[in-house]
Design a protein around this motif. Structure first.
Motif, PDB file in Angstrom:
ATOM      1  N   ASP A 116       0.818  -1.212   0.000  1.00 55.31           N
ATOM      2  CA  ASP A 116       0.000   0.000   0.000  1.00 55.31           C
ATOM      3  C   ASP A 116       0.847   1.255   0.000  1.00 55.31           C
ATOM      4  N   TYR A 117       1.519   1.479  -1.115  1.00 58.43           N
ATOM      5  CA  TYR A 117       2.225   2.732  -1.339  1.00 58.43           C
ATOM      6  C   TYR A 117       2.126   2.973  -2.827  1.00 58.43           C
ATOM      7  N   VAL A 118       2.392   4.189  -3.270  1.00 57.98           N
ATOM      8  CA  VAL A 118       2.160   4.529  -4.673  1.00 57.98           C
ATOM      9  C   VAL A 118       3.454   4.411  -5.457  1.00 57.98           C
ATOM     10  N   LEU A 119       3.425   3.639  -6.523  1.00 57.44           N
ATOM     11  CA  LEU A 119       4.583   3.453  -7.396  1.00 57.44           C
ATOM     12  C   LEU A 119       4.263   3.995  -8.780  1.00 57.44           C
ATOM     13  N   THR A 120       5.284   4.047  -9.647  1.00 55.75           N
ATOM     14  CA  THR A 120       5.078   4.595 -10.993  1.00 55.75           C
ATOM     15  C   THR A 120       4.803   3.518 -12.024  1.00 55.75           C
ATOM     16  N   GLY A 121       4.974   2.267 -11.644  1.00 51.18           N
ATOM     17  CA  GLY A 121       4.749   1.201 -12.615  1.00 51.18           C
ATOM     18  C   GLY A 121       4.922  -0.157 -11.974  1.00 51.18           C
ATOM     19  N   GLY A 122       4.627  -1.200 -12.745  1.00 50.11           N
ATOM     20  CA  GLY A 122       4.657  -2.559 -12.220  1.00 50.11           C
ATOM     21  C   GLY A 122       5.996  -3.251 -12.332  1.00 50.11           C
ATOM     22  N   GLU A 123       7.035  -2.551 -12.841  1.00 51.21           N
ATOM     23  CA  GLU A 123       8.324  -3.222 -13.051  1.00 51.21           C
ATOM     24  C   GLU A 123       8.973  -3.655 -11.740  1.00 51.21           C
ATOM     25  N   ILE A 124       9.071  -2.733 -10.795  1.00 52.61           N
ATOM     26  CA  ILE A 124       9.695  -3.110  -9.521  1.00 52.61           C
ATOM     27  C   ILE A 124       8.842  -4.167  -8.810  1.00 52.61           C
ATOM     28  N   PRO A 125       7.518  -4.024  -8.765  1.00 53.90           N
ATOM     29  CA  PRO A 125       6.712  -5.127  -8.227  1.00 53.90           C
ATOM     30  C   PRO A 125       6.974  -6.466  -8.923  1.00 53.90           C
ATOM     31  N   ALA A 126       7.158  -6.476 -10.235  1.00 50.14           N
ATOM     32  CA  ALA A 126       7.447  -7.743 -10.938  1.00 50.14           C
ATOM     33  C   ALA A 126       8.774  -8.324 -10.449  1.00 50.14           C
ATOM     34  N   MET A 127       9.769  -7.457 -10.247  1.00 51.94           N
ATOM     35  CA  MET A 127      11.060  -7.931  -9.726  1.00 51.94           C
ATOM     36  C   MET A 127      10.890  -8.523  -8.334  1.00 51.94           C
ATOM     37  N   VAL A 128      10.036  -7.898  -7.556  1.00 47.49           N
ATOM     38  CA  VAL A 128       9.773  -8.398  -6.197  1.00 47.49           C
ATOM     39  C   VAL A 128       9.159  -9.797  -6.269  1.00 47.49           C
ATOM     40  N   VAL A 129       8.215  -9.996  -7.168  1.00 49.65           N
ATOM     41  CA  VAL A 129       7.583 -11.318  -7.309  1.00 49.65           C
ATOM     42  C   VAL A 129       8.629 -12.357  -7.729  1.00 49.65           C
ATOM     43  N   VAL A 130       9.469 -12.015  -8.715  1.00 53.69           N
ATOM     44  CA  VAL A 130      10.494 -12.959  -9.180  1.00 53.69           C
ATOM     45  C   VAL A 130      11.433 -13.318  -8.021  1.00 53.69           C
ATOM     46  N   ASP A 131      11.835 -12.320  -7.255  1.00 57.21           N
ATOM     47  CA  ASP A 131      12.751 -12.559  -6.134  1.00 57.21           C
ATOM     48  C   ASP A 131      12.099 -13.443  -5.068  1.00 57.21           C
ATOM     49  N   ALA A 132      10.888 -13.080  -4.668  1.00 55.04           N
ATOM     50  CA  ALA A 132      10.198 -13.806  -3.583  1.00 55.04           C
ATOM     51  C   ALA A 132       9.928 -15.257  -3.972  1.00 55.04           C
ATOM     52  N   VAL A 133       9.616 -15.490  -5.245  1.00 55.04           N
ATOM     53  CA  VAL A 133       9.292 -16.853  -5.697  1.00 55.04           C
ATOM     54  C   VAL A 133      10.567 -17.656  -5.946  1.00 55.04           C
ATOM     55  N   THR A 134      11.567 -17.029  -6.568  1.00 52.32           N
ATOM     56  CA  THR A 134      12.793 -17.755  -6.930  1.00 52.32           C
ATOM     57  C   THR A 134      13.494 -18.324  -5.708  1.00 52.32           C
ATOM     58  N   ARG A 135      13.561 -17.564  -4.618  1.00 50.18           N
ATOM     59  CA  ARG A 135      14.270 -18.059  -3.431  1.00 50.18           C
ATOM     60  C   ARG A 135      13.607 -19.277  -2.812  1.00 50.18           C
ATOM     61  N   LEU A 136      12.342 -19.543  -3.210  1.00 50.77           N
ATOM     62  CA  LEU A 136      11.634 -20.710  -2.676  1.00 50.77           C
ATOM     63  C   LEU A 136      11.860 -21.967  -3.512  1.00 50.77           C
ATOM     64  N   LEU A 137      12.469 -21.817  -4.688  1.00 49.39           N
ATOM     65  CA  LEU A 137      12.620 -22.975  -5.579  1.00 49.39           C
ATOM     66  C   LEU A 137      13.724 -23.900  -5.074  1.00 49.39           C
ATOM     67  N   PRO A 138      13.528 -25.201  -5.237  1.00 53.85           N
ATOM     68  CA  PRO A 138      14.532 -26.167  -4.768  1.00 53.85           C
ATOM     69  C   PRO A 138      15.903 -25.876  -5.380  1.00 53.85           C
ATOM     70  N   GLY A 139      16.938 -25.852  -4.522  1.00 49.35           N
ATOM     71  CA  GLY A 139      18.307 -25.676  -4.991  1.00 49.35           C
ATOM     72  C   GLY A 139      18.775 -24.244  -5.085  1.00 49.35           C
ATOM     73  N   VAL A 140      17.867 -23.273  -4.917  1.00 49.34           N
ATOM     74  CA  VAL A 140      18.270 -21.867  -5.098  1.00 49.34           C
ATOM     75  C   VAL A 140      19.046 -21.349  -3.891  1.00 49.34           C
ATOM     76  N   LEU A 141      18.577 -21.620  -2.698  1.00 49.05           N
ATOM     77  CA  LEU A 141      19.327 -21.227  -1.500  1.00 49.05           C
ATOM     78  C   LEU A 141      20.201 -22.395  -1.059  1.00 49.05           C
ATOM     79  N   GLY A 142      21.335 -22.078  -0.439  1.00 44.78           N
ATOM     80  CA  GLY A 142      22.181 -23.142   0.106  1.00 44.78           C
ATOM     81  C   GLY A 142      21.517 -23.780   1.312  1.00 44.78           C
ATOM     82  N   ASP A 143      22.228 -24.685   1.974  1.00 47.22           N
ATOM     83  CA  ASP A 143      21.668 -25.377   3.138  1.00 47.22           C
ATOM     84  C   ASP A 143      21.245 -24.406   4.238  1.00 47.22           C
ATOM     85  N   ALA A 144      22.103 -23.407   4.504  1.00 47.84           N
ATOM     86  CA  ALA A 144      21.800 -22.439   5.563  1.00 47.84           C
ATOM     87  C   ALA A 144      20.513 -21.694   5.231  1.00 47.84           C
ATOM     88  N   GLY A 145      20.396 -21.286   3.974  1.00 44.98           N
ATOM     89  CA  GLY A 145      19.206 -20.552   3.550  1.00 44.98           C
ATOM     90  C   GLY A 145      17.982 -21.422   3.516  1.00 44.98           C
TER      91      GLY A 145
END
Ligand code: JBZ
Length: 242
Positions: A135-164
């Motif tokens: 809930d804040y005002v942005l100028t476009g969906g590009e940064i939100p799209a990057m946020v989605v890619v980041d949040a989803v990618t880190r959940l994929l098997p093999g992306v984070l090491g054992d500690a992560g």
């Protein structure tokens, strides 16, 4: 997992996806990110992607035709097996629960809005979901799209090491994280809390749990409603309320 991104500003994605953990995941072949310039899907001589709003008022609205055409061309027969998402201030809030749900998809297509918005027929008749990152005002969906890619990618098997990997469910308790410290034990007169230096694992675990509860109580009390709390947690929280 494959992400396709439709945007009028493809250059915005060059930096963020090269460095970083997402970049490593791409290099390792765990994720594919393909960025498409929406202008390439306009059909007129000037490659128009926006127009004035019906009903008047200021600003411009993104036209539906280039967006429909891009989705059809990019996905083809893959449309039924792809989650098509419009990043929009009118969307559902992105949550960790939604990130896990998206991480179970094979393919996601993200449409980035710009200007004063996107012709509503895109939201009504083309996409599967509209998502907002907050809930804040942005100028476009590009940064939100990057946020989605980041949040989803880190959940994929093999992306984070054992500690992560162990930390993936750390939001699951529904509390804020406990404070973290590293060396030196004393810095400019500020010292690391004694329990962390004690070497007593039970004592450390108890201190961390209580700090997580205290921080959540002070900073994000809204999270406590959904958090997984033991009787001991609740008793500690009652002590904080006084
Ligand atoms: C978003 C017009 O394009 C926009 C503008 C703001 C905006 C988005 C797209 S997506 N804000 C959000 O995720 O909150």
């Amino acid at each position: 997992m494959r992400f396709d991104i439709l945007t009028l500003f493809p250059e915005m994605f060059e930096g963020p996806f090269r460095k970083s953990i997402v970049g490593k995941a791409i290099e390792a072949g765990l994720v594919t990110v393909v960025v498409h310039n929406l202008r390439d899907y306009a059909t007129d001589k000037h490659r128009t992607t926006d127009d004035a709003p019906y009903g008047g008022g200021g600003g411009m609205v993104m036209k539906p035709e280039p967006i429909f055409r891009a989705v059809e061309r990019v996905l083809g027969e893959e449309r039924p097996s792809t989650r098509v998402i419009l990043l929009s201030p009118q969307g559902h809030l992105l949550t960790q629960e939604l990130a896990w749900e998206l991480a179970a998809q094979n393919r996601i297509l993200l449409i980035c809005g710009r200007y004063e918005g996107v012709d509503d027929r895109v939201g009504q008749h083309l996409v599967d979901d509209e998502i907002s990152i907050g809930d804040y005002v942005l100028t476009g969906g590009e940064i939100p799209a990057m946020v989605v890619v980041d949040a989803v990618t880190r959940l994929l098997p093999g992306v984070l090491g054992d500690a992560g990997a162990a930390m993936k469910d750390s939001h699951a308790g529904g509390l804020l994280e406990h404070p973290q410290y590293t060396r030196p034990a004393a810095f400019r007169g500020y010292s690391v809390p004694d329990p962390l230096l004690s070497g007593n694992h039970a004592k450390i675990a108890r201190w961390r749990r209580r700090e997580a509860l205290r921080r959540t109580f002070e900073r994000r009390p809204d999270l406590l409603k959904k958090a997984d709390l033991t009787e001991e947690d609740k008793e500690y929280l009652r002590g904080l309320e006084e």
